[in-house]
Design a protein around this motif. Structure first.
Motif, short mmCIF file in Angstrom:
data_model
loop_
_atom_site.label_atom_id
_atom_site.label_comp_id
_atom_site.label_asym_id
_atom_site.label_seq_id
_atom_site.Cartn_x
_atom_site.Cartn_y
_atom_site.Cartn_z
N THR A 101 0.77 -1.25 0.09
CA THR A 101 0.00 0.16 -0.17
C THR A 101 0.88 1.04 -0.15
OG1 THR A 101 -1.73 -1.01 1.12
CG2 THR A 101 -1.69 1.32 1.24
N HIS A 102 2.09 1.18 0.73
CA HIS A 102 2.92 2.41 0.57
C HIS A 102 4.13 2.35 -0.13
CE1 HIS A 102 0.43 3.79 3.92
NE2 HIS A 102 0.17 2.48 4.30
N THR A 103 4.51 1.42 -1.01
CA THR A 103 5.45 1.19 -1.95
C THR A 103 5.52 2.16 -2.93
OG1 THR A 103 5.73 -1.10 -1.34
CG2 THR A 103 6.61 -0.51 -3.20
N THR A 104 6.64 2.67 -3.43
CA THR A 104 6.95 3.49 -4.36
C THR A 104 7.03 2.57 -5.58
OG1 THR A 104 7.63 5.35 -3.30
CG2 THR A 104 7.92 5.35 -5.64
N ASN A 105 6.16 2.50 -6.68
CA ASN A 105 6.46 1.48 -7.70
C ASN A 105 7.02 2.24 -8.93
OD1 ASN A 105 5.81 -0.96 -6.53
ND2 ASN A 105 3.56 0.06 -6.48
N ASP A 106 6.85 3.66 -9.02
CA ASP A 106 7.71 4.35 -10.17
C ASP A 106 8.89 4.62 -9.70
OD1 ASP A 106 7.96 5.94 -12.67
OD2 ASP A 106 6.64 7.56 -11.56
N VAL A 107 10.01 3.74 -9.73
CA VAL A 107 11.02 4.07 -9.16
C VAL A 107 12.10 4.34 -10.25
CG1 VAL A 107 12.79 2.63 -7.93
CG2 VAL A 107 10.72 1.91 -7.54
N VAL A 108 13.05 5.38 -9.91
CA VAL A 108 14.26 5.65 -10.72
C VAL A 108 15.26 4.58 -10.16
CG1 VAL A 108 15.93 7.50 -11.39
CG2 VAL A 108 13.40 8.02 -11.09
N PHE A 109 15.90 3.70 -11.22
CA PHE A 109 17.09 2.88 -10.86
C PHE A 109 18.53 3.60 -11.26
CE2 PHE A 109 13.31 0.23 -11.61
CZ PHE A 109 13.25 -0.44 -10.59
N ALA A 110 19.40 3.02 -10.55
CA ALA A 110 20.81 3.57 -11.01
C ALA A 110 21.74 2.51 -11.46
CB ALA A 110 21.31 4.18 -9.55
N ALA A 111 22.48 2.75 -12.06
CA ALA A 111 23.53 1.69 -12.56
C ALA A 111 24.92 1.52 -11.90
CB ALA A 111 23.97 1.61 -14.15
N PRO A 112 25.44 0.56 -11.51
CA PRO A 112 26.75 0.77 -10.76
C PRO A 112 27.77 1.75 -11.37
CG PRO A 112 25.90 -1.57 -11.07
CD PRO A 112 25.18 -0.61 -11.79
N SER A 113 27.60 1.78 -12.71
CA SER A 113 28.68 2.64 -13.57
C SER A 113 28.21 4.05 -13.59
CB SER A 113 28.70 2.37 -14.87
OG SER A 113 27.47 2.19 -15.37
N TRP A 114 27.18 4.41 -13.02
CA TRP A 114 26.67 5.84 -12.94
C TRP A 114 27.63 6.67 -12.00
CZ3 TRP A 114 21.13 7.42 -11.68
CH2 TRP A 114 20.16 6.77 -12.69
N THR A 115 28.17 7.90 -12.15
CA THR A 115 28.86 8.59 -11.37
C THR A 115 28.10 9.23 -10.24
OG1 THR A 115 28.06 10.92 -12.31
CG2 THR A 115 30.10 9.75 -13.40
N LEU A 116 28.80 9.50 -8.99
CA LEU A 116 27.82 9.81 -7.77
C LEU A 116 27.09 11.26 -8.20
CD1 LEU A 116 30.10 9.26 -4.89
CD2 LEU A 116 28.29 8.02 -5.81
N GLU A 117 27.68 12.04 -9.28
CA GLU A 117 26.87 13.34 -9.68
C GLU A 117 25.57 13.08 -10.31
OE1 GLU A 117 30.52 12.76 -9.93
OE2 GLU A 117 31.27 14.38 -8.98
N GLU A 118 25.75 11.80 -11.20
CA GLU A 118 24.46 11.34 -11.85
C GLU A 118 23.36 10.97 -10.84
OE1 GLU A 118 25.64 9.58 -16.08
OE2 GLU A 118 26.48 8.58 -14.56
N ALA A 119 23.98 10.22 -9.86
CA ALA A 119 23.05 9.75 -8.89
C ALA A 119 22.40 11.07 -7.92
CB ALA A 119 23.73 8.74 -7.87
#
Length: 134
Positions: free
Chosen positions: A70-88
C-alpha cells in the motif's frame, strides 16, 4: 567516483504483504532507511522508505494492518553501478527522493543513498576546503 564505490551492497528485500511494523523492525535491525519490495505478482521492484512509514503513522494508520504494498513507490528510478555520484545526486535532487536502487542486469545489487554520497564527498571537500584556507 562511481555509484558502485558508494552503494550499500546489503539490500533488504521484503514482500508486499509485510506489515509496516515488520518492515520498520527489519529496517531498524539492519540500520537502513529503505527496503526493496519484491512483488512478483505486480511485476517488479518497488521501494519502501522510512518516510513512507512515517507518513502512514502520521496519518494515524495502524502499522500492524498497513502493508508494504500500500505504501510502496513503484515508479522507481534505478541507478547503474557505473553511474557517477553526480548522476545519482542529480537523479535524487530531480526526483525529490533520497534512495536509488542499483540494478545490474535487471537485478538489485545495492542501494545508494544521499548519506552514502555525502560520506564519499565529505573527505574530499573537507580536504579541498582546508587547502583553500591555508
Amino acid at each position: 567516483m562511481l555509484v558502485r564505490d558508494a552503494m550499500s551492497t546489503m539490500v533488504l528485500t521484503i514482500g508486499p504483504d509485510h506489515t509496516l511494523r515488520q518492515a520498520a523492525r527489519l529496517m531498524s535491525a539492519r540500520r537502513v532507511g529503505a527496503a526493496v519490495v519484491l512483488d512478483t505478482d505486480a511485476g517488479g521492484l518497488g521501494i519502501l522508505t522510512e518516510r513512507d512509514i512515517l507518513n502512514s503513522l502520521g496519518a494515524n494508520q495502524d502499522p500492524d494492518q498497513e502493508t508494504a504494498s500500500t505504501h510502496t513507490t513503484n515508479d522507481v528510478v534505478f541507478a547503474a553501478p557505473s553511474w557517477t555520484l553526480e548522476e545519482a545526486a542529480d537523479a535524487m535532487a530531480h526526483g525529490g527522493f533520497r534512495h536509488l536502487i542499483v540494478l545490474d542486469h535487471q537485478e538489485p545489487v545495492g542501494i545508494v543513498s544521499v548519506r552514502d554520497i555525502i560520506r564519499c564527498w565529505a573527505p574530499r571537500h573537507r580536504h579541498a576546503g582546508a587547502a583553500v584556507q591555508a
